[in-house]
Design an enzyme around this catalytic site. Structure first.
Site, PDB file in Angstrom:
ATOM      1  N   ASP A  13       0.861  -1.182   0.000  1.00  0.00           N
ATOM      2  CA  ASP A  13       0.000   0.000   0.000  1.00  0.00           C
ATOM      3  C   ASP A  13       0.904   1.240   0.000  1.00  0.00           C
ATOM      4  O   ASP A  13       2.119   1.146   0.215  1.00  0.00           O
ATOM      5  CB  ASP A  13      -0.880  -0.053   1.254  1.00  0.00           C
ATOM      6  CG  ASP A  13      -1.677   1.216   1.481  1.00  0.00           C
ATOM      7  OD1 ASP A  13      -2.315   1.698   0.523  1.00  0.00           O
ATOM      8  OD2 ASP A  13      -1.643   1.736   2.618  1.00  0.00           O
ATOM      9  N   LEU A  14       0.316   2.404  -0.240  1.00  0.00           N
ATOM     10  CA  LEU A  14       1.087   3.655  -0.203  1.00  0.00           C
ATOM     11  C   LEU A  14       0.912   4.399   1.121  1.00  0.00           C
ATOM     12  O   LEU A  14       1.765   4.353   1.987  1.00  0.00           O
ATOM     13  CB  LEU A  14       0.691   4.559  -1.373  1.00  0.00           C
ATOM     14  CG  LEU A  14       1.408   4.367  -2.715  1.00  0.00           C
ATOM     15  CD1 LEU A  14       0.923   5.379  -3.734  1.00  0.00           C
ATOM     16  CD2 LEU A  14       2.920   4.461  -2.559  1.00  0.00           C
ATOM     17  N   THR A  47      -3.033   1.014  -4.073  1.00  0.00           N
ATOM     18  CA  THR A  47      -3.426   2.192  -3.298  1.00  0.00           C
ATOM     19  C   THR A  47      -4.856   2.610  -3.583  1.00  0.00           C
ATOM     20  O   THR A  47      -5.415   2.279  -4.633  1.00  0.00           O
ATOM     21  CB  THR A  47      -2.463   3.365  -3.612  1.00  0.00           C
ATOM     22  OG1 THR A  47      -2.894   4.538  -2.920  1.00  0.00           O
ATOM     23  CG2 THR A  47      -2.427   3.675  -5.110  1.00  0.00           C
ATOM     24  N   LYS A 195      -8.703  -4.373  -4.051  1.00  0.00           N
ATOM     25  CA  LYS A 195      -7.268  -4.489  -4.338  1.00  0.00           C
ATOM     26  C   LYS A 195      -6.883  -5.935  -4.646  1.00  0.00           C
ATOM     27  O   LYS A 195      -6.105  -6.206  -5.561  1.00  0.00           O
ATOM     28  CB  LYS A 195      -6.450  -3.985  -3.151  1.00  0.00           C
ATOM     29  CG  LYS A 195      -6.428  -2.475  -2.984  1.00  0.00           C
ATOM     30  CD  LYS A 195      -5.462  -2.088  -1.855  1.00  0.00           C
ATOM     31  CE  LYS A 195      -5.424  -0.589  -1.624  1.00  0.00           C
ATOM     32  NZ  LYS A 195      -4.434  -0.189  -0.609  1.00  0.00           N
ATOM     33  N   ASP A 218      -2.049  -0.965   5.940  1.00  0.00           N
ATOM     34  CA  ASP A 218      -2.417  -0.349   7.219  1.00  0.00           C
ATOM     35  C   ASP A 218      -3.894   0.010   7.308  1.00  0.00           C
ATOM     36  O   ASP A 218      -4.329   0.543   8.326  1.00  0.00           O
ATOM     37  CB  ASP A 218      -1.601   0.929   7.436  1.00  0.00           C
ATOM     38  CG  ASP A 218      -2.102   2.076   6.567  1.00  0.00           C
ATOM     39  OD1 ASP A 218      -2.454   3.147   7.100  1.00  0.00           O
ATOM     40  OD2 ASP A 218      -2.189   1.892   5.332  1.00  0.00           O
ATOM     41  N   ASN A 221      -9.025  -1.074   3.549  1.00  0.00           N
ATOM     42  CA  ASN A 221      -9.038  -1.386   2.113  1.00  0.00           C
ATOM     43  C   ASN A 221      -7.899  -2.327   1.734  1.00  0.00           C
ATOM     44  O   ASN A 221      -7.817  -2.782   0.589  1.00  0.00           O
ATOM     45  CB  ASN A 221      -8.982  -0.105   1.270  1.00  0.00           C
ATOM     46  CG  ASN A 221      -7.757   0.737   1.539  1.00  0.00           C
ATOM     47  OD1 ASN A 221      -7.162   0.704   2.626  1.00  0.00           O
ATOM     48  ND2 ASN A 221      -7.355   1.516   0.560  1.00  0.00           N
TER      49      ASN A 221
END
Length: 271
Positions: A13-14, A47, A195, A218, A221
């Site tokens: 993830d970003l 993301t 995702k 984190d 999603n």
């Protein structure tokens, strides 16, 4: 089997994961990802951000990356070629916006080239230190075609968004997928979007399976992505409710402590 021998794909993830609190990738993280590339790992970034926003951020890694954006509604190849896209239909979004939403809540539509919102929100603007995806304040009731990549709502009080989520789901059973990317961001996408679904498409294209992946996240999603991966790590800065829900997963250092890069360096690269 050692983790290093099993894993062939690194997924991250970003926001809150690869990015620090200033929404930037550290130099150390860039160095680690360069070494991943040198050792022939496939790299996927997944993301909730729009692709116009995410592409220049990911470019800072200086390695080939598959990019999953808008929680899975778009997939771009390492050459920035659009491989997959799906939108929410206009009538579906109109139905959501007709629910008499509390005016304190900021509503945002992710369009292809701009994001439209019912009001200026400084906190959202902070997520783009360099603006590549521009906002436009609009009156949604005056727009005929509301088709969009996703719609999301933000408010400082998580409980207010919980109430809105429940109302939307009650009135639109089975029509949408949804997630809290952050406690103050509630997002709705087409029901096919997640995702993990987008990542599965990339893995199939590259002849890998989820058992060969390691993933870092984190937010809610990220939940299905983390559950699907061969090895999954939850960031130390993730909400306690997510840590409790995924209590079988290891929690690593925070994004501000370069948790992703340090874990990869120690466990995959043996640095």
């Amino acid at each position: 089997m050692l983790l290093k021998e099993k894993i062939k794909v690194v997924i991250s993830d970003l926001d809150g994961t690869l990015l620090n609190s200033d929404h930037k990738i550290s130099q150390y993280t860039k160095t680690v990802f360069q070494e991943l590339h040198n050792q022939n790992y496939l790299i996927i970034v997944a993301t909730g951000r729009h692709h116009l926003d995410a592409i220049p951020i990911v470019a800072g890694l200086n390695v080939p990356v598959y990019l999953v954006t808008s929680n899975g509604a778009r997939i771009h190849s390492p050459e920035k070629e659009l491989l997959f896209s799906v939108n929410m239909e206009s009538d579906a979004i109109k139905s959501i916006l007709s629910l008499d939403i509390d005016p304190e809540i900021t509503t945002v539509l992710f369009r292809e080239n701009i994001w439209q919102t019912n009001k200026h929100n400084e906190k959202l603007n902070e997520f783009q230190p360099e603006v590549n995806y521009h906002p436009e304040v609009v009156d949604f009731s005056s727009i005929e075609d509301l088709s969009a990549i996703k719609v999301f709502f933000t408010h400082p009080r998580h409980s207010k968004l919980i109430e809105l989520r429940d109302r939307i789901l009650e009135n639109h059973t089975g029509l949408f997928s949804h997630a809290f990317s952050l406690p103050f961001c509630l997002e709705f996408m087409d029901k096919s979007v997640d995702k993990s679904v987008a990542i599965a498409k990339i893995l199939e294209k590259e002849n890998f399976v989820f058992e060969q992946t390691i993933s870092f996240g984190d937010g809610y999603n990220d939940e299905n992505m983390l559950k699907s991966s061969g090895k999954a790590l939850v960031m130390g800065n993730a909400p306690e409710s997510l840590k409790n829900k995924l209590s079988h997963l290891e929690v690593i250092m925070t994004n501000d402590n370069e948790g992703v890069a340090k874990y990869i360096a120690q466990e995959l690269l043996n640095n």
